[in-house]
Design an enzyme around this catalytic site. Structure first.
Site, mmCIF file in Angstrom:
data_model
loop_
_atom_site.group_PDB
_atom_site.id
_atom_site.type_symbol
_atom_site.label_atom_id
_atom_site.label_comp_id
_atom_site.label_asym_id
_atom_site.label_seq_id
_atom_site.Cartn_x
_atom_site.Cartn_y
_atom_site.Cartn_z
ATOM 1 N N LYS A 58 0.843 -1.208 0.000
ATOM 2 C CA LYS A 58 0.000 0.000 0.000
ATOM 3 C C LYS A 58 0.877 1.257 0.000
ATOM 4 O O LYS A 58 2.084 1.171 0.299
ATOM 5 C CB LYS A 58 -0.895 -0.039 1.238
ATOM 6 C CG LYS A 58 -0.114 -0.152 2.539
ATOM 7 C CD LYS A 58 -0.951 -0.735 3.668
ATOM 8 C CE LYS A 58 -0.159 -0.723 4.966
ATOM 9 N NZ LYS A 58 -0.879 -1.400 6.053
ATOM 10 N N ARG A 156 -10.027 -1.693 14.919
ATOM 11 C CA ARG A 156 -10.090 -0.787 13.757
ATOM 12 C C ARG A 156 -11.173 -1.343 12.827
ATOM 13 O O ARG A 156 -12.317 -0.940 12.886
ATOM 14 C CB ARG A 156 -8.740 -0.713 13.036
ATOM 15 C CG ARG A 156 -7.593 -0.180 13.899
ATOM 16 C CD ARG A 156 -6.369 0.220 13.065
ATOM 17 N NE ARG A 156 -6.012 -0.761 12.035
ATOM 18 C CZ ARG A 156 -4.916 -0.693 11.290
ATOM 19 N NH1 ARG A 156 -4.052 0.313 11.452
ATOM 20 N NH2 ARG A 156 -4.660 -1.605 10.391
ATOM 21 N N TYR A 276 14.533 29.756 12.161
ATOM 22 C CA TYR A 276 13.284 30.333 12.668
ATOM 23 C C TYR A 276 13.166 30.117 14.169
ATOM 24 O O TYR A 276 13.489 29.042 14.682
ATOM 25 C CB TYR A 276 12.093 29.657 11.989
ATOM 26 C CG TYR A 276 11.871 30.085 10.557
ATOM 27 C CD1 TYR A 276 11.589 31.408 10.241
ATOM 28 C CD2 TYR A 276 11.920 29.144 9.536
ATOM 29 C CE1 TYR A 276 11.361 31.792 8.922
ATOM 30 C CE2 TYR A 276 11.689 29.512 8.224
ATOM 31 C CZ TYR A 276 11.420 30.841 7.913
ATOM 32 O OH TYR A 276 11.193 31.199 6.622
HETATM 33 C C1 LIG Z 1 -0.018 -2.173 6.724
HETATM 34 C C2 LIG Z 1 -0.558 -3.477 7.153
HETATM 35 C C3 LIG Z 1 0.276 -4.604 7.191
HETATM 36 C C4 LIG Z 1 1.780 -4.514 7.070
HETATM 37 O O1 LIG Z 1 2.267 -4.064 8.311
HETATM 38 P P1 LIG Z 1 3.834 -3.845 8.613
HETATM 39 O O2 LIG Z 1 3.856 -3.446 10.038
HETATM 40 O O3 LIG Z 1 4.292 -2.764 7.715
HETATM 41 O O4 LIG Z 1 4.500 -5.129 8.352
HETATM 42 C C5 LIG Z 1 -0.314 -5.833 7.430
HETATM 43 N N1 LIG Z 1 -1.659 -5.932 7.665
HETATM 44 C C6 LIG Z 1 -2.483 -4.859 7.674
HETATM 45 C C7 LIG Z 1 -3.925 -5.042 7.955
HETATM 46 C C8 LIG Z 1 -1.963 -3.596 7.438
HETATM 47 O O5 LIG Z 1 -2.773 -2.540 7.464
#
Ligand SMILES: *Cc1c(COP(=O)(O)O)cnc(C)c1O
Length: 395
Positions: A58, A156, A276
């Protein structure tokens, strides 16, 4: 001959990598595709006998670039891919015509036809999604595949165990998941009691669907041991070279290096401030290199320093360079007092993270994690891809 890849042109080695580079570039991101392939193969080897190793790809392969990332993973042997959204799924399908692609965010309303058109499998994560999918597949003799997400503690997405039992008790509905999945909340901390709780609940949930494949492990959970591996793992961050876990063995080869040019070197006299807000005051006479990397490039503003708090370090020719003051939009200052002037000079490239400064360290200095730093890298830096060594691909 490679099959299953729409674009089989291997990324070309970039001769500029070790040379002067494009004279117009401020900074550059170097992505080591050989390390990416090696990391997938190392995780796959860890699972041998315990199931298949997929990949979470992703967010443009965590910011690395899907064109190169997907081709590299496919050639290394990966066949199952996880993305968040259906659009990401479509883009993945365009590159990998033969891959299995799961959509982690589930079924988007009214989008079932889109999934089927692009060969995407929703991981159904609520009773509403299951109902919509059931309606969509009703009457089909050969229903398209879909997975089921069961929540075991992260709260979630996913059905409760109770809801999963309800689904399992209605086998006549025409829906049977091909994959049952859940996601770990605390796998980065091996001693956390939540891990075992989630494992037990996952076993209960998967027992309801004996015909389905089972997937629980993200990167960190792979390192919790074979109990967590099941049929299919879905690592992301470990593939991309950042740390997944407190366990030191959960960090494999670094993949991404961020370097940027010195714009100028100047003196900072004792008592003068920089940047800054004048947050850093020189305790002694110093030399400062202004580097072409700022928060618009994804170099996080929270990495800066004050008189009280040390910030991130950069690296140049064996020297660590503490950041001085705030990160601006387009530049940051680093202390090069200890570096020979003929090394710390205008035009030289400084490493912000990579082989010498771990990405997790840089992220930690900004109060965040490698995931956020990687996925936030800006579009202003040029990118170069180091190729997979031939011995590694085409198994
Ligand atoms: C992003 C994600 C992963 C991968 O997780 P990592 O910690 O990057 O290995 C696996 N499962 C779900 C549901 C995720 O959202």
């Amino acid at each position: 001959m490679r099959t299953g890849l729409t674009d089989h042109s291997a990324p070309a080695p970039d001769d500029a990598m070790h040379g002067a580079g494009d004279p117009g570039e401020g900074g550059r991101i170097t992505i080591d595709l050989d390390a990416l392939a090696a990391n997938w193969q190392a995780l796959n080897a860890r699972l041998t006998g315990d199931g298949e190793c997929g990949a979470a790809v992703k967010a443009d392969c965590y910011g690395l670039g899907s064109d190169q990332g997907l081709a590299t993973l496919w050639t290394a042997g990966c066949r199952t891919f996880f993305v968040a959204t259906p659009q990401e799924g479509r883009a993945t399908r365009e590159r990998l015509p033969d891959a299995t692609i799961h959509i982690l965010n589930g079924l988007y309303p009214g989008a079932a036809e889109f999934y089927v058109a692009h060969g995407l499998r929703p991981v159904l994560g609520s009773m509403e999604e299951v109902a919509e999918w059931r309606g969509f597949i009703a009457g089909r003799s050969d229903p398209p595949p879909a997975g089921l997400h069961v929540d075991t503690g992260i709260s979630r997405l996913g059905l409760s165990l109770h809801q999963a039992r309800t689904i399992a008790a209605e086998p006549t509905s025409g829906f049977s998941p091909g994959l049952v999945m859940s996601h770990m909340a605390c796998a980065d901390r091996p001693d956390h009691p939540m891990n075992k709780v989630q494992l037990d609940r996952f076993q209960e949930a998967t027992a309801l669907f004996p015909g389905a494949r089972r997937s629980l492990a993200n990167s960190a959970a792979i390192f919790l041991g074979s109990d967590y591996h099941f049929d299919l793992a879905r690592p992301g961050i470990t593939l991309y070279g950042a740390s997944a876990s407190e366990l030191p063995q959960a960090r494999l080869r670094p993949v991404v290096t961020l370097e940027s040019r010195i714009l100028q070197v100047h003196e900072l006299k004792r008592g003068e401030t920089i940047g800054y807000g004048a947050t850093f005051t020189a305790p002694t006479d110093m030399r400062v290199a202004m580097v072409s990397a700022g928060y618009a490039d994804g170099y996080l503003r929270a990495s800066g320093s004050t008189d009280e708090k040390r910030g991130a370090d950069a690296w140049l020719a064996g020297y660590r360079l503490p950041i001085l003051g705030r990160v601006s939009m387009d530049m940051s200052g680093f202390d090069v007092s200890a570096v020979p002037p003929d090394v710390a000079q205008r035009g030289a490239f400084v490493e912000l993270f990579g082989a010498n400064i771990p990405i997790d360290e840089t992220a930690g200095c900004a109060g965040t994690i490698g995931y956020e730093l990687l996925t936030g890298l800006g579009r202003r830096f040029s990118r170069r891809y180091l190729p997979v060594l031939t011995a590694r691909g085409e198994s």
